[in-house]
Design an enzyme around this catalytic site. Structure first.
Site, PDB file in Angstrom:
ATOM      1  N   GLY A  15       0.679  -1.183  -0.078  1.00  6.22           N
ATOM      2  CA  GLY A  15      -0.065   0.049   0.197  1.00  6.22           C
ATOM      3  C   GLY A  15       0.833   1.370   0.173  1.00  6.22           C
ATOM      4  O   GLY A  15       0.365   2.328   0.350  1.00  6.22           O
ATOM      5  N   HIS A 112       0.092   0.468 -13.115  1.00  4.84           N
ATOM      6  CA  HIS A 112       0.928  -0.694 -13.522  1.00  4.84           C
ATOM      7  C   HIS A 112       2.405  -0.177 -13.606  1.00  4.84           C
ATOM      8  O   HIS A 112       2.681   0.780 -14.351  1.00  4.84           O
ATOM      9  CB  HIS A 112       0.249  -1.023 -14.850  1.00  4.84           C
ATOM     10  CG  HIS A 112       0.824  -2.454 -15.376  1.00  4.84           C
ATOM     11  ND1 HIS A 112       0.607  -3.684 -14.675  1.00  4.84           N
ATOM     12  CD2 HIS A 112       1.727  -2.886 -16.165  1.00  4.84           C
ATOM     13  CE1 HIS A 112       1.352  -4.418 -15.034  1.00  4.84           C
ATOM     14  NE2 HIS A 112       2.317  -4.108 -16.145  1.00  4.84           N
TER      15      HIS A 112
HETATM   16  C1  GRF Z   1       2.968  -1.022  -7.728  1.00  6.66           C
HETATM   17  O1  GRF Z   1       4.023  -1.186  -8.301  1.00  6.66           O
HETATM   18  C2  GRF Z   1       1.867  -0.980  -8.689  1.00  6.66           C
HETATM   19  O2  GRF Z   1       1.964  -0.572  -9.868  1.00  6.66           O
HETATM   20  C3  GRF Z   1       1.214  -2.399  -8.982  1.00  6.66           C
HETATM   21  O3  GRF Z   1       1.254  -2.822  -7.693  1.00  6.66           O
HETATM   22  C4  GRF Z   1       2.400  -2.176  -6.869  1.00  6.66           C
HETATM   23  C5  GRF Z   1       1.722  -1.914  -5.702  1.00  6.66           C
HETATM   24  O4  GRF Z   1       2.746  -1.197  -4.787  1.00  6.66           O
HETATM   25  N1  GRF Z   1       0.031  -2.608  -9.655  1.00  6.66           N
HETATM   26  P1  GRF Z   1       2.121  -0.769  -3.368  1.00  6.66           P
HETATM   27  O5  GRF Z   1       1.401  -1.902  -2.737  1.00  6.66           O
HETATM   28  O6  GRF Z   1       1.259   0.598  -3.542  1.00  6.66           O
HETATM   29  O7  GRF Z   1       3.385  -0.570  -2.613  1.00  6.66           O
END
Ligand code: GRF
Length: 216
Positions: A15, A112
């Protein structure tokens, strides 16, 4: 423009993007209200983050439901109850189906960690490193029924250095994501996106001011 623009963030993991949004709001850089976290992992760090900021969390386990339609119906109930304007997928590891897509058409975005359409799906960083690309990046796009296939709102590129490990690359990707995602949410809050087919234009802020001055 109505006073409060309400968003829900969907996350399955750490998160850090949820945190970046919450920080942008609390620092006055983003004028939205984070109404709700949706999470499908009871132990995810993002749930602790939501609790520590007093943000309600709907945490569910898919295995407690007999179908995706059933848990998405529960999620939809949560979104409607809180009058959510925009859904932000940030590390939510599930495909969204028509149960949510139809009522929230054009109002669900995803972040993404690659320059789509390269490396869609899970482990985009690993895919990029294994492929040996010299440049990768981050994409924010509207969500459709496919896997990372929706219209692209914004992209930022970054170099892959020789010797970059997945952890090193992830740090660079996150740094870019934490700026880009709040920025895109701000554009949507300001109603600055225009969709033409699968092309998304971002209207400059000055053009909007001109329009309102002309009474358009
Ligand atoms: C991010 O790199 C996002 O692009 C991908 O999942 C990851 C989530 O990271 N879809 P976080 O949980 O927000 O640290």
């Amino acid at each position: 423009m109505k006073n409060r623009f309400r968003i829900a963030v969907f996350s399955s993991g750490s998160g850090s993007n949820f945190q970046a949004i919450v920080d942008a709001v609390s620092e006055g850089r983003l004028d939205v209200s984070v109404e709700l976290l949706i999470c499908d992992k009871t132990q995810a760090q993002v749930v602790k983050r939501a609790h520590s900021h007093g943000i309600p969390a709907f945490v569910f386990q898919a295995k407690d439901y007999s179908s995706k339609e059933q848990y998405e119906t529960d999620i939809l109930g949560q979104l409607l109850e809180r009058e959510v304007d925009l859904v932000v997928l940030a590390g939510y590891m599930r495909i969204i189906s028509a149960t949510l897509l139809q009522p929230f058409a054009g109002r669900i975005i995803n972040i993404h960690p690659s320059l789509l359409p390269a490396f869609p799906g899970a482990n985009a960083l690993g895919q990029a490193l294994a492929h040996g690309v010299k440049v990768t990046g981050v994409t924010v796009h509207l969500v459709d029924g496919g896997m990372d296939t929706g219209p692209i709102i914004a992209q930022r590129a970054l170099d892959v250095a020789e010797g970059d490990t997945q952890d090193m690359l992830e740090k660079k990707i996150h740094a870019v994501e934490h700026v880009l995602l709040p920025q895109v949410i701000g554009w949507i809050r300001e109603d600055r996106l225009r969709l033409d087919g699968r092309k998304v234009a971002v209207i400059p802020q000055s053009a909007q001011i001109d329009n309102s001055a002309n009474g358009d």
